[in-house]
Design a protein around this motif. Structure first.
Motif, mmCIF file in Angstrom:
data_model
loop_
_atom_site.group_PDB
_atom_site.id
_atom_site.type_symbol
_atom_site.label_atom_id
_atom_site.label_comp_id
_atom_site.label_asym_id
_atom_site.label_seq_id
_atom_site.Cartn_x
_atom_site.Cartn_y
_atom_site.Cartn_z
ATOM 1 N N ILE A 1 0.872 -1.179 0.000
ATOM 2 C CA ILE A 1 0.000 0.000 0.000
ATOM 3 C C ILE A 1 0.906 1.225 0.000
ATOM 4 C CG2 ILE A 1 -1.801 1.268 1.232
ATOM 5 C CD1 ILE A 1 -2.622 -1.372 2.524
ATOM 6 N N PRO A 2 0.901 2.028 -1.054
ATOM 7 C CA PRO A 2 1.774 3.210 -1.110
ATOM 8 C C PRO A 2 1.565 4.121 0.084
ATOM 9 C CG PRO A 2 0.830 2.768 -3.264
ATOM 10 C CD PRO A 2 0.136 1.851 -2.305
ATOM 11 N N ARG A 3 2.643 4.658 0.595
ATOM 12 C CA ARG A 3 2.570 5.480 1.809
ATOM 13 C C ARG A 3 1.800 6.776 1.584
ATOM 14 N NH1 ARG A 3 8.155 8.839 2.945
ATOM 15 N NH2 ARG A 3 7.908 10.291 1.225
ATOM 16 N N ASP A 4 1.689 7.220 0.312
ATOM 17 C CA ASP A 4 1.032 8.486 0.014
ATOM 18 C C ASP A 4 -0.483 8.354 -0.140
ATOM 19 O OD1 ASP A 4 3.540 9.687 -0.048
ATOM 20 O OD2 ASP A 4 3.804 9.294 -2.176
ATOM 21 N N THR A 5 -1.028 7.182 0.153
ATOM 22 C CA THR A 5 -2.465 6.956 0.013
ATOM 23 C C THR A 5 -3.236 7.756 1.069
ATOM 24 O OG1 THR A 5 -2.055 4.717 -0.791
ATOM 25 C CG2 THR A 5 -4.278 5.201 -0.009
ATOM 26 N N MET A 6 -4.255 8.468 0.623
ATOM 27 C CA MET A 6 -5.113 9.230 1.530
ATOM 28 C C MET A 6 -6.302 8.368 1.947
ATOM 29 S SD MET A 6 -3.494 12.051 1.815
ATOM 30 C CE MET A 6 -4.692 13.143 2.618
ATOM 31 N N SER B 1 8.322 7.997 -7.734
ATOM 32 C CA SER B 1 7.375 8.126 -6.629
ATOM 33 C C SER B 1 7.407 6.858 -5.779
ATOM 34 C CB SER B 1 5.956 8.342 -7.162
ATOM 35 O OG SER B 1 5.451 7.137 -7.720
ATOM 36 N N ASP B 2 6.533 6.824 -4.787
ATOM 37 C CA ASP B 2 6.466 5.652 -3.923
ATOM 38 C C ASP B 2 5.986 4.415 -4.677
ATOM 39 O OD1 ASP B 2 6.929 4.800 -1.221
ATOM 40 O OD2 ASP B 2 4.772 4.464 -1.036
ATOM 41 N N LEU B 3 5.313 4.596 -5.807
ATOM 42 C CA LEU B 3 4.843 3.456 -6.597
ATOM 43 C C LEU B 3 6.022 2.676 -7.170
ATOM 44 C CD1 LEU B 3 1.863 5.135 -8.498
ATOM 45 C CD2 LEU B 3 1.798 3.781 -6.392
ATOM 46 N N ALA C 1 -7.478 16.347 -4.836
ATOM 47 C CA ALA C 1 -7.150 17.522 -4.035
ATOM 48 C C ALA C 1 -5.656 17.791 -3.936
ATOM 49 C CB ALA C 1 -7.732 17.361 -2.625
ATOM 50 N N ASP C 2 -4.816 16.810 -4.336
ATOM 51 C CA ASP C 2 -3.374 16.977 -4.182
ATOM 52 C C ASP C 2 -2.656 16.045 -5.153
ATOM 53 O OD1 ASP C 2 -0.731 17.179 -3.395
ATOM 54 O OD2 ASP C 2 -1.140 17.000 -1.251
ATOM 55 N N ASP C 3 -1.942 16.615 -6.102
ATOM 56 C CA ASP C 3 -1.248 15.808 -7.107
ATOM 57 C C ASP C 3 -0.152 14.932 -6.518
ATOM 58 O OD1 ASP C 3 -2.832 16.853 -9.077
ATOM 59 O OD2 ASP C 3 -1.396 18.407 -9.686
ATOM 60 N N ASP C 4 0.330 15.271 -5.328
ATOM 61 C CA ASP C 4 1.396 14.503 -4.697
ATOM 62 C C ASP C 4 0.862 13.352 -3.848
ATOM 63 O OD1 ASP C 4 3.394 16.084 -5.793
ATOM 64 O OD2 ASP C 4 3.285 17.538 -4.140
ATOM 65 N N ARG C 5 -0.442 13.153 -3.837
ATOM 66 C CA ARG C 5 -1.050 12.084 -3.056
ATOM 67 C C ARG C 5 -1.912 11.215 -3.964
ATOM 68 N NH1 ARG C 5 2.376 13.863 -0.611
ATOM 69 N NH2 ARG C 5 2.392 14.877 1.431
ATOM 70 N N VAL C 6 -2.252 10.019 -3.474
ATOM 71 C CA VAL C 6 -3.070 9.102 -4.270
ATOM 72 C C VAL C 6 -4.247 8.607 -3.431
ATOM 73 C CG1 VAL C 6 -1.155 8.314 -5.715
ATOM 74 C CG2 VAL C 6 -1.676 7.101 -3.584
ATOM 75 N N VAL C 7 -5.250 8.077 -4.125
ATOM 76 C CA VAL C 7 -6.401 7.448 -3.485
ATOM 77 C C VAL C 7 -6.564 6.050 -4.075
ATOM 78 C CG1 VAL C 7 -7.600 9.615 -2.981
ATOM 79 C CG2 VAL C 7 -7.962 8.483 -5.183
#
Length: 574
Positions: free
Chosen positions: A169-174, A283-285, A364-370
C-alpha cells in the motif's frame, strides 16, 4: 521445585569427611591386639602372602566406554543448557504489542483451516542514534519520537498454505484514520482524514486498524522493522542479490549502483529499499516494485539449502530477526515466529505473488493518491482467500469469484455496461455491515451504484431478484459475486435487488455451503495495473527512472546522469 538441569530428585553427594555406615577407618600406624579376625590376617602376612582390598583394575575397553559415557553426558548437559539459553535469549530480544482486536478476525474455511494476514511495516522512525545516523534528518531535531509506516505490505498466507500474496500500500495513500490510542505512548486521536502512513504515530494497532478499514481484509498480526532492522537482516542472510536496469544514483537515499547485478548488505540494502527517486516514476509506486524485487530475492535466499541448514547462519538470522522486530502478542515468542516461518516456507516461490494496490491521483493533491479502479477486486481476492496463481504457479485465467469488471466479460452476458447497472443490496443476515461489504465490492468492480438497506425479514438463503428484461444484467452481477444461477429469480418489480442471506455470513464473494476449495481468482481482474510478479522471477531488474527525479549540486537530472556526474563517490556495494 528443582532446577531442570539438576540430577534426579533425591540424589545427594557425600562429602569426603562423611563416614559411610560399615566403613572401617584406622590410623595406618595403629597396632592391633592379636586374636579375633586380625590374627589370621597377620598370620597370612607372616607367610609372605598379601591380601589387597582394592578393586581389580578395569580393562582398557571398559575404561574407554566409561570415558565415552561421561563425555556424552557432559555434551548432552552443555547442549541442552546452550539450547535453553539460546531460546531465552531470542525470546528476550522480542518486543511485542497488543492488537486489541482492531484488525478483525479471520474465519476458518470448511475444513477448519484459517488463513493468515500480517501487516508488515517499515518504520521511518529516528528514535535512537543508530536510526538517526542511518535515516538522516536528525541534525536539527535530534533523536525523535513517533514514526510513520513508510512501508506497508499485507502478507496473506492461504488457509491451505499453498499460496501467498504480498500487497503493498503506497505510503502516500489518503484515507480515513479511525479513533486510536497508543497503549504505550498514550498518544490518541479522535480520527482524521490523512496520509495512511501517519497512523503509526498512534501505535502499530492503529496502523493495523487503518489498513483493515481501508481494505476490509482482516489483519491477524503485524511485524514492524526499523532502519537498523533492515541492515541487521540483510547482513544476517549474507546479502541479497538484486539487479538494476541502468546506472543509478539516488541522491536522496544515497543508493549508487552500476547497471547489472549486485549483492547488497547492511547500509547498501537499506539504501536500495528506501530509494523512491531512483526507480519507476520517482514516486512511492516505483519504490514498492523495487522492494518486491528485494524481498523476492531474500525469500529465495531464505529457502536456499545453504541458509537454513547452516547452524551459524540460522543463529545469526534468528538473533538479528528477533532484535530487529516489533510484533503483536500473537507472534511474541520464538516458537510462534518459527511456526510462521514454517508456514511461509511451505509456499513455493512461484506461488508467492507480489502486487501493489491500484491507485488514482488524489483530486485535491497531485502529490497524493487514493484507492484506484481494480483495488477493491484485489482486496476482495485477499479477504476471500483466493489464489492469484494456479497450482503450477502460472497466472490463472479462470473466472474469479470476485468477477471481471471488464468490457470483454460484460459483453458475454449483456450489452449494458457494468457502469450502468445499479443494485440494491439488502442485509438479511442480522450481521452488521454485510450489505455494505457486498455493495463496496460491486462498486469497486465498476458497477454504477449499489445502495444498501436492511431486508424486511431475515433470509436463510441469498437471492438476486430482477425485473422484466433485466435477466442479463442480473447474470452479470451474479458472475461478479460468484452467485450460482439457482439464486436468481424474476420478480414483479423493476431493478435488481440482492438480499444477502445467512448462507453468506462473511466476505464479498459468495461461497454458499460448498466445501470445495475456493476457485483461483482471475489475475486480470484482481491484479490489473498492480505490477504483479512472483518470487521465483530471479532475472527481474529494478527499472531505473528515466525522469529527472534527483538533484546533484542544485541541478535536476536522471539517476543515470547523476551516477555519471558523481564519479568520485564510491558505489554502495564497493
Amino acid at each position: 521445585m528443582s532446577d531442570p538441569w539438576d540430577g534426579p530428585a533425591g540424589q545427594v553427594t557425600r562429602s569426603r569427611g562423611t563416614r559411610v555406615p560399615g566403613q572401617r577407618t584406622a590410623d595406618p600406624d595403629e597396632v592391633r591386639p592379636p586374636g579375633g579376625r586380625a590374627a589370621p590376617r597377620a598370620a597370612s602376612r607372616g607367610r609372605g602372602g598379601t591380601r589387597s582390598r582394592r578393586t581389580p583394575p578395569l580393562s582398557r575397553g571398559r575404561r574407554v566406554l566409561r570415558a565415552a559415557a561421561i563425555c556424552l553426558s557432559v555434551t548432552v548437559v552443555v547442549t541442552a543448557g546452550a539450547g535453553w539459553w539460546f531460546y531465552r535469549h531470542l525470546n528476550g530480544n522480542l518486543h511485542s504489542v497488543s492488537l486489541d482486536g482492531k484488525g478483525g478476525t479471520e474465519k476458518a474455511d470448511a475444513f477448519g483451516r484459517t488463513p493468515i494476514n500480517i501487516l508488515v511495516m517499515g518504520s521511518d522512525g529516528r528514535t535512537n542514534e543508530t536510526d538517526c545516523k542511518l535515516g538522516g534528518g536528525c541534525s536539527a531535531t535530534g533523536v525523535q519520537t513517533g514514526s510513520n509506516a513508510d512501508v506497508q505490505m499485507v502478507l496473506h498466507i492461504s488457509a491451505d498454505r499453498s499460496d501467498a500474496t504480498v500487497m503493498s500500500i503506497p505510503r502516500d495513500t489518503m484515507t480515513k484514520v479511525p479513533a486510536c490510542k497508543d497503549g504505550e505512548s498514550g498518544q490518541s486521536t479522535p480520527g482524521y482524514y490523512g496520509q495512511i502512513n501517519s497512523a503509526l504515530q498512534y501505535g502499530p494497532a492503529c496502523q493495523v486498524a487503518t489498513v483493515h478499514r481501508l481494505t476490509g481484509i482482516p489483519i491477524d498480526h503485524f511485524v514492524k522493522l526499523d532502519f537498523s532492522g533492515v541492515v541487521k537482516m540483510s547482513d544476517a542472510v549474507g546479502g541479497v542479490s538484486v539487479c538494476v536496469s541502468d546506472d543509478v544514483y539516488d541522491t536522496y537515499s544515497h543508493l549508487k549502483l552500476s547497471r547489472g547485478t549486485h549483492t547488497l548488505k547492511g547500509v547498501a540494502a537499506l539504501e536500495f529499499v528506501r530509494s523512491r527517486h531512483g526507480f519507476g516514476d520517482g514516486s512511492d509506486l516505483g519504490r514498492t516494485v523495487s522492494q518486491h524485487i528485494f524481498l523476492s530475492a531474500m525469500i529465495r535466499k531464505f529457502k536456499s539449502a545453504g541458509t537454513l541448514t547452516d547452524p551459524t547462519a540460522v543463529y545469526k538470522l534468528a538473533d538479528a530477526a528477533t532484535k530487529a522486530l516489533t510484533v503483536d502478542d500473537g507472534l511474541g515468542s520464538v516458537k510462534k515466529l518459527m511456526a510462521l516461518a514454517d508456514d511461509v516456507n511451505k509456499v513455493p516461490t512461484d506461488r508467492i505473488t507480489f502486487a501493489t494496490m491500484q491507485t488514482a491521483p488524489d483530486p485535491a493533491d497531485d502529490d497524493r493518491v487514493v484507492v484506484g479502479p481494480g483495488a477493491r477486486s484485489l482486496f476482495a481476492t485477499i479477504a476471500d482467500d483466493k489464489s492469484l496463481t494456479t497450482g503450477s504457479g502460472k497466472k490463472s485465467t479462470a473466472a474469479s469469484a470476485t468477477g471481471k469488471a471488464t468490457a470483454t466479460a460484460t459483453a458475454t452476458a449483456t450489452a449494458v455496461p457494468v457502469s450502468e447497472i445499479a443494485v440494491t443490496v439488502q442485509n438479511g443476515t442480522g450481521i452488521t455491515g454485510r450489505a455494505s461489504v457486498v455493495a463496496t465490492a460491486l462498486t469497486g468492480q465498476g458497477f454504477g451504484s449499489a445502495t444498501t438497506s436492511n431486508a424486511p425479514s431475515a433470509a436463510a438463503a441469498t437471492t438476486l431478484t430482477y425485473g422484466t428484461g433485466q435477466r442479463a444484467a442480473a447474470q452479470t452481477v451474479a458472475k461478479a459475486l460468484g452467485l450460482p444461477a439457482a439464486r436468481l429469480k424474476q420478480g414483479t418489480g423493476s431493478g435488481l435487488t440482492l438480499v444477502v442471506g445467512g448462507d453468506w455470513p462473511s466476505g464479498s464473494a459468495y461461497r454458499g455451503t460448498s466445501t470445495a476449495s475456493p476457485a483461483p481468482a482471475d489475475t486480470k481482474a484482481a491484479v490489473s495495473d498492480a505490477h504483479a510478479s512472483t518470487a521465483d522471477q530471479a532475472k527481474t531488474c529494478a527499472k531505473v527512472s528515466p525522469y529527472k527525479t534527483v538533484t546533484l549540486d542544485g541541478v535536476s537530472m536522471t539517476p543515470a546522469q547523476a551516477y555519471a556526474a558523481a564519479r568520485n563517490k564510491p558505489d554502495s556495494d564497493s
